[in-house]
Design a protein around this motif. Structure first.
Motif, short mmCIF file in Angstrom:
data_model
loop_
_atom_site.label_atom_id
_atom_site.label_comp_id
_atom_site.label_asym_id
_atom_site.label_seq_id
_atom_site.Cartn_x
_atom_site.Cartn_y
_atom_site.Cartn_z
N LEU A 241 42.63 35.97 53.05
CA LEU A 241 42.83 36.68 54.21
C LEU A 241 44.00 37.42 54.14
O LEU A 241 44.17 38.45 54.66
CB LEU A 241 42.52 35.77 55.44
N LEU A 242 45.16 36.53 53.89
CA LEU A 242 46.61 37.09 53.64
C LEU A 242 46.54 38.58 52.71
O LEU A 242 46.87 39.31 53.09
CB LEU A 242 47.59 36.10 53.05
N LEU A 243 45.77 38.29 51.54
CA LEU A 243 45.62 39.42 50.55
C LEU A 243 44.94 40.69 51.31
O LEU A 243 45.37 41.77 51.15
CB LEU A 243 45.09 38.76 49.34
N LEU B 40 36.66 30.40 65.91
CA LEU B 40 37.64 29.76 65.04
C LEU B 40 38.11 30.73 63.94
O LEU B 40 39.33 30.75 63.63
CB LEU B 40 36.91 28.58 64.10
N LEU B 41 37.38 31.54 63.40
CA LEU B 41 37.94 32.86 62.48
C LEU B 41 39.02 33.58 63.30
O LEU B 41 40.06 33.86 62.55
CB LEU B 41 36.60 33.61 62.20
N ALA B 42 38.71 33.97 64.49
CA ALA B 42 39.65 34.78 65.15
C ALA B 42 40.88 33.84 65.48
O ALA B 42 42.04 34.65 65.10
CB ALA B 42 39.22 35.16 66.49
N GLU B 43 41.05 32.71 65.60
CA GLU B 43 42.36 31.98 65.72
C GLU B 43 43.01 31.88 64.50
O GLU B 43 44.17 32.07 64.29
CB GLU B 43 41.81 30.64 66.40
N ALA B 44 42.13 31.56 63.26
CA ALA B 44 42.81 31.31 62.09
C ALA B 44 43.58 32.85 61.64
O ALA B 44 44.55 32.87 61.31
CB ALA B 44 41.73 31.10 60.92
N VAL C 225 35.73 34.15 44.36
CA VAL C 225 35.93 34.93 45.58
C VAL C 225 34.62 34.87 46.76
O VAL C 225 34.92 34.91 47.72
CB VAL C 225 36.20 36.56 45.33
N SER C 226 33.72 34.91 45.96
CA SER C 226 32.31 34.85 46.87
C SER C 226 32.13 33.50 47.34
O SER C 226 31.97 33.55 48.72
CB SER C 226 30.97 34.78 45.94
N LYS C 227 32.69 32.26 46.79
CA LYS C 227 32.61 31.19 47.56
C LYS C 227 33.67 30.96 48.75
O LYS C 227 33.31 30.81 49.65
CB LYS C 227 32.98 29.92 46.31
N VAL C 228 34.89 31.75 48.54
CA VAL C 228 35.91 31.60 49.65
C VAL C 228 35.29 32.41 50.70
O VAL C 228 35.50 32.02 51.90
CB VAL C 228 37.37 32.45 49.08
N VAL C 229 34.73 33.77 50.36
CA VAL C 229 34.07 34.49 51.53
C VAL C 229 33.03 33.74 52.17
O VAL C 229 32.91 33.87 53.46
CB VAL C 229 33.60 36.10 51.05
N ASP C 230 32.04 33.03 51.40
CA ASP C 230 30.97 32.21 52.14
C ASP C 230 31.91 31.18 53.05
O ASP C 230 31.13 30.85 54.12
CB ASP C 230 30.26 31.53 51.09
N ASN C 231 32.82 30.44 52.56
CA ASN C 231 33.66 29.66 53.44
C ASN C 231 34.05 30.25 54.77
O ASN C 231 34.06 29.56 55.93
CB ASN C 231 34.62 28.87 52.64
N ILE C 232 34.60 31.39 54.46
CA ILE C 232 35.19 32.20 55.82
C ILE C 232 34.06 32.52 56.80
O ILE C 232 34.27 32.34 57.96
CB ILE C 232 35.82 33.48 55.36
N CYS C 233 32.78 32.90 56.08
CA CYS C 233 31.73 33.32 57.02
C CYS C 233 31.06 32.41 57.77
O CYS C 233 30.19 32.36 58.65
CB CYS C 233 30.74 34.12 56.10
N LYS C 234 31.24 30.84 57.19
CA LYS C 234 30.77 29.62 57.92
C LYS C 234 31.52 29.42 59.26
O LYS C 234 30.99 28.87 60.13
CB LYS C 234 30.71 28.71 57.12
N LEU C 235 32.80 30.02 59.42
CA LEU C 235 33.48 29.81 60.48
C LEU C 235 32.94 30.47 61.65
O LEU C 235 32.33 31.64 61.56
CB LEU C 235 34.94 30.15 60.39
N SER D 50 32.24 44.62 49.13
CA SER D 50 32.13 43.76 47.92
C SER D 50 31.69 42.44 48.27
O SER D 50 31.36 41.89 47.16
CB SER D 50 33.82 43.61 48.00
N HIS D 51 31.14 42.38 49.55
CA HIS D 51 30.35 40.90 49.54
C HIS D 51 29.45 40.88 51.01
O HIS D 51 29.49 41.93 51.41
CB HIS D 51 31.40 39.74 49.84
N LYS D 52 28.73 40.00 50.96
CA LYS D 52 27.67 39.97 52.19
C LYS D 52 28.45 39.18 53.16
O LYS D 52 28.61 38.14 53.18
CB LYS D 52 26.42 39.13 51.81
N TRP D 53 28.81 39.88 54.30
CA TRP D 53 29.26 39.40 55.57
C TRP D 53 28.43 39.45 56.39
O TRP D 53 27.66 40.18 57.08
CB TRP D 53 30.59 40.28 55.96
N PRO D 54 28.50 38.38 57.80
CA PRO D 54 27.67 38.50 58.67
C PRO D 54 28.51 39.39 59.65
O PRO D 54 29.63 39.49 59.64
CB PRO D 54 27.79 36.94 59.20
N LYS D 55 27.44 40.09 60.63
CA LYS D 55 27.89 40.87 61.57
C LYS D 55 29.13 40.33 62.52
O LYS D 55 30.11 40.96 62.68
CB LYS D 55 26.94 41.39 62.26
#
Length: 198
Positions: free
Chosen positions: A71-73, A24-28, A10-20, A95-100
């Motif tokens: 993201l769906l979940l 692009l995150l908004a569009e996805a 899950v941390s790896k998935v969150v890291d990948n999301i945070c790299k967007l 639950s995880h470290k997210w960028p602002k």
């Protein structure tokens, strides 16, 4: 999968999301929220992949699928719990470290679309019915029966396999006389004709 491995995944998935990048995150997320609001038949991962590639972001297929699932979940869970944008961000931060910047995107989109996702989930819950996944039938000869007037009358035995909204598979079986089966067949043909017009 052990809890430590699952948490690491899950941390790896969150890291990948945070790299967007935020746009692009908004569009996805918009693509996912459109589906959760019942305005699309599904989430097109190929479309999201194309958007990311055009922007120069390279991500493998499995990582993208995991991001979409996460993201769906997250959005489904937030919809079921009727979370506000602030509540969603608090839950994610815990639950995880997210960028602002990522949290701001998720907060804005959920504040705009969360109520519609929740409403769609309520409608789906009210309308949820089982899905027929298999139908088996066989022709037999009645030796004794409550509905047949005379013995040695032909009958049709049906076995239905249904996935209930909970995800559980159940089996239903029943028998029909030949006229009942012919009427059943006629009704199925009418339903199929109506469904083709939708």
């Amino acid at each position: 999968m052990p809890a430590a491995e699952e948490s690491q995944g899950v941390s790896k998935v969150v890291d990948n999301i945070c790299k967007l990048p935020p746009d692009l995150l908004a569009e996805a997320c918009q693509n996912i929220l459109t589906y959760l609001q019942g305005q699309a038949r599904g989430v097109d991962s190929t479309e999201i992949s194309d958007i990311l590639q055009k922007a120069g972001v390279r991500i493998d297929h499995e990582a993208l699928q995991n991001m979409i699932r996460f993201l769906l979940l997250t959005f489904r869970s937030a919809g079921k719990s009727s979370l506000s944008g602030d509540d969603l961000v608090s839950k994610l931060e815990g639950s995880h470290k997210w960028p602002k910047a990522s949290l701001q995107v998720l907060h804005r989109l959920w504040s705009e679309h969360g109520a519609l996702v929740h409403a769609q989930q309520e409608v789906q819950a009210m309308l949820s019915i089982g899905q027929l996944v298999d139908l088996q039938w066989k022709l037999g000869m009645a030796v004794s029966s409550d509905t047949c007037r005379s013995l040695n009358s032909p009958y049709v035995s049906l076995l239905l396999k249904i996935i209930e909204p909970s995800g559980q598979i159940c089996h239903r079986s029943f028998e029909m006389t030949i006229p009942q089966f012919q009427n059943f067949h006629k009704q199925f043909k009418e339903m199929a004709a109506v469904m083709e017009t939708l």
